[in-house]
Design a protein around this motif. Structure first.
Motif, short mmCIF file in Angstrom:
data_model
loop_
_atom_site.label_atom_id
_atom_site.label_comp_id
_atom_site.label_asym_id
_atom_site.label_seq_id
_atom_site.Cartn_x
_atom_site.Cartn_y
_atom_site.Cartn_z
N ARG A 465 -2.66 11.75 5.25
CA ARG A 465 -3.12 12.56 6.43
C ARG A 465 -4.70 12.39 7.05
NH1 ARG A 465 0.55 16.40 8.90
NH2 ARG A 465 2.47 16.39 7.81
N VAL A 466 -5.37 11.58 6.21
CA VAL A 466 -6.67 11.37 6.50
C VAL A 466 -6.75 10.25 7.60
CG1 VAL A 466 -8.87 10.67 5.69
CG2 VAL A 466 -7.46 12.34 4.10
N PRO A 467 -7.19 10.66 8.71
CA PRO A 467 -7.19 10.14 9.99
C PRO A 467 -7.80 8.51 9.56
CG PRO A 467 -7.72 12.18 10.62
CD PRO A 467 -7.87 12.10 9.04
N TRP A 468 -8.63 8.63 9.03
CA TRP A 468 -9.51 7.15 9.07
C TRP A 468 -9.22 6.33 7.63
CZ3 TRP A 468 -11.82 12.02 8.38
CH2 TRP A 468 -12.24 12.28 6.91
N THR A 469 -8.01 6.67 6.89
CA THR A 469 -7.75 5.78 5.89
C THR A 469 -6.12 5.83 5.75
OG1 THR A 469 -7.89 7.52 4.25
CG2 THR A 469 -9.85 6.21 4.56
N LEU A 470 -5.38 6.84 6.13
CA LEU A 470 -3.97 7.05 5.88
C LEU A 470 -3.50 6.85 4.75
CD1 LEU A 470 -3.28 5.00 9.48
CD2 LEU A 470 -3.56 7.38 9.03
N GLY A 471 -4.23 7.27 3.73
CA GLY A 471 -3.83 7.09 2.32
C GLY A 471 -5.03 6.97 1.48
N CYS A 472 -4.75 6.89 0.19
CA CYS A 472 -5.77 6.99 -0.85
C CYS A 472 -6.47 5.65 -1.11
CB CYS A 472 -5.25 7.61 -2.06
SG CYS A 472 -6.38 7.99 -3.26
N TYR A 473 -5.72 4.80 -1.50
CA TYR A 473 -6.01 3.44 -1.64
C TYR A 473 -5.09 2.34 -1.61
CZ TYR A 473 -4.10 3.90 -6.37
OH TYR A 473 -2.97 4.04 -7.35
N GLY A 474 -5.54 1.06 -1.54
CA GLY A 474 -4.64 -0.12 -1.29
C GLY A 474 -3.97 -0.42 -2.56
N GLU A 475 -2.46 -0.44 -2.57
CA GLU A 475 -1.50 -0.14 -3.74
C GLU A 475 -0.90 -1.65 -3.71
OE1 GLU A 475 0.93 3.12 -4.33
OE2 GLU A 475 0.40 3.34 -6.44
N TRP A 476 -1.52 -2.79 -3.94
CA TRP A 476 -0.94 -4.01 -3.93
C TRP A 476 0.42 -4.25 -4.22
CZ3 TRP A 476 -3.11 -8.29 -1.14
CH2 TRP A 476 -4.47 -8.10 -0.78
N ARG A 477 1.17 -4.76 -3.66
CA ARG A 477 2.72 -4.90 -3.96
C ARG A 477 2.76 -6.29 -4.59
NH1 ARG A 477 5.59 -0.33 -1.76
NH2 ARG A 477 4.62 0.90 -3.02
N ASP A 478 2.37 -7.29 -3.93
CA ASP A 478 2.12 -8.59 -4.52
C ASP A 478 0.91 -9.39 -4.60
OD1 ASP A 478 2.82 -10.87 -5.30
OD2 ASP A 478 4.39 -11.39 -4.17
N GLN A 479 -0.10 -8.64 -5.36
CA GLN A 479 -1.59 -9.11 -5.43
C GLN A 479 -1.61 -10.65 -5.68
OE1 GLN A 479 -3.77 -6.54 -7.57
NE2 GLN A 479 -5.64 -6.82 -6.75
N GLU A 480 -0.78 -11.01 -6.49
CA GLU A 480 -0.53 -12.51 -6.88
C GLU A 480 -0.63 -13.41 -5.61
OE1 GLU A 480 -1.49 -14.69 -9.88
OE2 GLU A 480 -0.56 -12.64 -10.20
N ALA A 481 0.32 -13.00 -4.64
CA ALA A 481 0.73 -13.83 -3.32
C ALA A 481 -0.27 -13.70 -2.31
CB ALA A 481 1.97 -13.19 -2.91
N HIS A 482 -1.01 -12.64 -2.03
CA HIS A 482 -1.86 -12.32 -1.12
C HIS A 482 -3.37 -11.86 -1.23
CE1 HIS A 482 1.69 -12.11 1.33
NE2 HIS A 482 2.32 -11.16 0.72
N TYR A 483 -3.55 -11.57 -2.44
CA TYR A 483 -5.17 -11.02 -2.67
C TYR A 483 -5.97 -12.27 -2.26
CZ TYR A 483 -9.11 -9.67 -5.12
OH TYR A 483 -10.65 -8.88 -5.17
#
Lengths: 528, 528
Positions: A465-483
């Motif tokens: 609910r933090v307006p400027w992040t909408l979450g705590c941190y980026g939790e990569w689902r498929d870092q291998e594919a996209h990072y």
């Protein structure tokens, strides 16, 4: 460094470095040559060469954006920063009395903490291997004090075990270690472990386990003065008459196993948590303020970016007043460093490439909540002798962390009364702040009976609910594919932030990603 | 408390206490009723009843003498203190730049530390279960900061192992724990441990060892991201491109066993050393100064006691100027609290009973040395990322302790460059101070190559040569035979000090012994 010295002796290189750069550089180089683990941080970045009037637009004034702004500005770039909030820091954010915070959904909280007390809503610790953060603290004169992660007098708590009664960390730790040492020492001594050990090593292993597990001459872990020295006494040794210590009873291995209190025995021992570990004196945002003092004039505050448009020659961003204006302004520059969290960026109009768009859209942001509770007195110190550190629990609050500052002080103190993530945090996200606090009190009083009597006020941050992040941190689902795609320059834009790192959620990741981005940017600019 | 409540329910007693004495007392009582270990310290001493003008002579203004002086004075006694030195504190003693110290044998040292740096020559740590010391700190407003005992980035060093190269604590700790966990987990899994465990517990034990030892799905401790999170990385995870962490190699169990680096894995985990543990901001003698502010007017300084004479009605002490005068003065009082270390007392003329004399003569004092080394910069922080904590070595210096304050500061820093006791300390006692420092440098540079380049100045205290104690602390040879006699009132004298406690060498022992002595004295006085 290591790659380039094959033609020289190691000592020759060290001498050369020593002459050229002084002793500190030499010993740092020694570290890089195998005397210690290497870091991605090589000391203050040096962007040499003329940027030729190049302009850079930086989106976001969290630690990644601030780092990029500071270093590019120092290197001679024209820098402009757009920041959604009224101040810099992003998740490097400390809440203090007198402030208000309005979360997504409109719920507004007034922070009522006594002067000097605070809650670090985001990052709250600086591990000693986060060299970049530490170096910026050194440069800005941000004072650090030890963060107590592991306190042997804090509790391990399982609401379903030991009648719900919290157990002291020191007791579980000593008793678990002692009893597994006993099992192994006896097995080795009785030659049940044929194979893996030489006789010599087997004898040494038994000797070491006696020391490590505090075993007696029969290789047994028993109630004794020796074991009480580690797990604590039934009656502490004292002075004068009748002062002998009385040893304490041991908790059986079976009770520890069934109670699952072994689960958090090594939680504080990962390299990101082990001592030395720090917090800035006065609150984490002292770091943000250090940066901000240097680059304040470059930042446009209250600027909500609504559109990013890149081309082969530059980047422009359109923004509105984040407090609700509709008047659009557009700024542009030769290059852009975009540190907007992907959770937010995915909702902004942009013309990034297909690969980049896929990356942006593929990173869900972690859910996490924190609850800061102010109590009228530091009962955890006064009544329970817990000075800093963390108690762990199986209840939805996950942990209680005691302040690592102002020890023995008589006034009110602020606990971190809940720090939950994942599943445990979702039930908090869905309810109003005051109900979250009620939950923190409800579970917290299972550990500290004083909670209700001593409670004064509280504040809570649900990161989704933090307006400027909408979450705590980026939790990569498929870092291998996209990072790797997310790291590439997309026309004239480079991404930075903790999500563009292998140190997710950590400030170090944000800073290192920014340093890496501007280093690459600078190479392109000076090569052109 | 526990003994007297058999007739009431536990809750009833708690409510009664709560009503009578406020919440803090109630929770403290809860602790005393089995919710935590009990202490000899029950909170500020209350000496109720009229001392009827009784006078008490206190010999020695160390923490025991200061405690007795303060509390007896507050209770209305006429108090006089004789102190050998020019200031109070005794072994609670901090050396700072500009001071000189002349040891037995005449060797005089000038302390050349930079302003703000210091060496705590005696006690240097306050465990969080030393409730009396902490309480006096609270009362005097002595600020405390965490003492870092266990730093995972500090070293374990065996000059005969690993080519003499120091190993990071975190690596040895993670690898030892991991590999013993593997051995035990596999033995349990393969049912080699018939007998002690139920099937259910055995399964839980394996599960717990996987977590505790960071084992993989095959119950093996292997080179991996998972183990590097605890032991450190070969290349740390970073930000931007090429930022993935590279796992580090594991040190084999055999190498750890043969290198004996397991010996100090739990040294920092006894209840007297485990976190939380403190040091006073600015030096240990802040505590002595706290006491001294209260009782300064009661103390006669530079008074070397040469004779103590007790009778059935009082005690007199004769003293000379400790700077070399021969003029004798005699003072007397109704009672005496004698805190003079037995090492010194045994050389003073007295007429204590045979039992007491035997006790006095039966306590040899431990040998211990400390070497404080000031270096031009904090290379342990800047080059090696060690912030506070202790490295252990098999060489005669025993350990190197890094300062737990002023982290990241740029000026000179003071290390504890040697803290040896027993056999290792004797070679230091016999030689001049400058040679002791040379030894500390010689062995220290095996761990830190920067030593010679960065060394600035040093100071050393060999406790057998400290004129007012002639040793570090009382090391009872036969406590069983003599301790109770030493506690008894001998005519009108009671002994106090760390030697009259089961917390030898600790300030807590000194204070608790004094509190116990004056409590007994007060009972006698008010009963008379």
């Amino acid at each position: 460094m290591v790659d380039h010295i094959s033609g020289m002796t190691r000592r020759g290189v060290l001498t050369m470095i020593g002459l050229a750069a002084g002793a500190s550089a030499m010993y740092t180089a020694m570290a890089g040559m195998g005397l210690a683990g290497t870091s991605n941080y090589k000391g203050p970045i040096k962007l040499e060469g003329d940027p030729k009037g190049t302009s850079v637009l930086i989106l976001g004034a969290g630690l990644a954006g601030l780092t990029a702004a500071l270093e590019l500005h120092n290197a001679g770039y024209k820098v402009q920063v757009l920041e959604y909030r009224e101040k810099a820091g992003g998740r490097c954010w400390t809440l203090r009395g007198g402030e208000t915070y309005t979360e997504l959904g409109g719920f507004k909280q007034e922070v009522k903490f006594t002067e000097g007390n605070y809650l670090n809503a985001g990052p709250w610790r600086i591990p000693s291997d986060h060299y970049a953060v530490l170096d910026y603290c050194r440069r800005f004169g941000v004072k650090l004090e030890p963060f107590i992660q592991q306190n042997y007098n804090a509790y391990l708590h399982n609401s379903q075990a030991f009648g719900g009664k919290p157990q002291r960390f020191k007791e579980i730790q000593a008793d678990y270690r002692g009893q597994i040492s006993e099992l192994l020492a006896k097995a080795v001594d009785q030659k049940k472990l044929d194979g893996p050990l030489t006789d010599d090593d087997a004898a040494l292993l038994v000797e070491s386990l006696k020391r490590y597990g505090v075993l007696d001459e029969n290789l047994a872990y028993v109630k004794s003065d020796a074991t009480s020295i580690y797990r604590g006494w039934a009656k502490e040794p004292g002075g004068g008459v009748d002062a002998k210590g009385e040893p304490s009873d041991i908790i059986s291995l079976s009770d520890i196993l069934q109670g699952r209190l072994w689960q958090d025995l090594i939680t504080g021992e990962s390299i990101d948590h082990q001592a030395g570990i720090f917090q800035p004196v006065g609150g984490m945002d002292m770091i943000a303020q250090g940066f901000e003092r240097e680059v304040k004039d470059l930042i446009t505050y209250n600027a909500k970016v609504i559109k990013i448009e890149g081309s082969e020659t530059g980047v422009s961003a359109t923004y509105v007043d984040s407090n609700g204006g509709t008047a659009e302004k557009t700024v542009s520059a030769d290059y852009c460093i975009c540190t907007i969290p992907f959770s937010v960026l995915s909702q902004i109009e942009h013309n990034f490439s297909g690969e980049m768009t896929e990356a942006i859209d593929s990173v869900p942001y972690a859910s996490s909540i924190k609850v800061g509770l102010e109590f009228k007195r530091r009962f955890w110190e006064e009544d329970e002798h817990i000075y800093g550190g963390i108690s762990y629990t199986d209840t939805p609050i996950t942990l209680i962390s005691y302040p690592s500052n102002d020890y023995l002080s008589k006034g009110p103190g602020v606990l971190l009364g809940a720090y939950s993530w994942g599943a445990a945090s979702y039930q908090f996200n869905a309810i109003p702040a005051e109900e979250r606090i009620e939950i923190a009190l409800k579970y917290g009083e299972m550990i500290h009976k004083q909670y209700r009597d001593e409670y004064s006020n509280g504040v809570t941050v649900a990161w989704h609910r933090v307006p400027w992040t909408l979450g705590c941190y980026g939790e990569w689902r498929d870092q291998e594919a996209h990072y790797d795609n997310a790291c590439k320059m997309d026309q004239r834009t480079l991404m930075a932030g903790e999500h563009i790192s292998y140190l997710p959620a950590w400030q170090e990741g944000a800073i290192l990603s920014a340093l890496n981005a501007i280093e690459r940017l600078h190479k392109i600019v000076t090569a052109a």
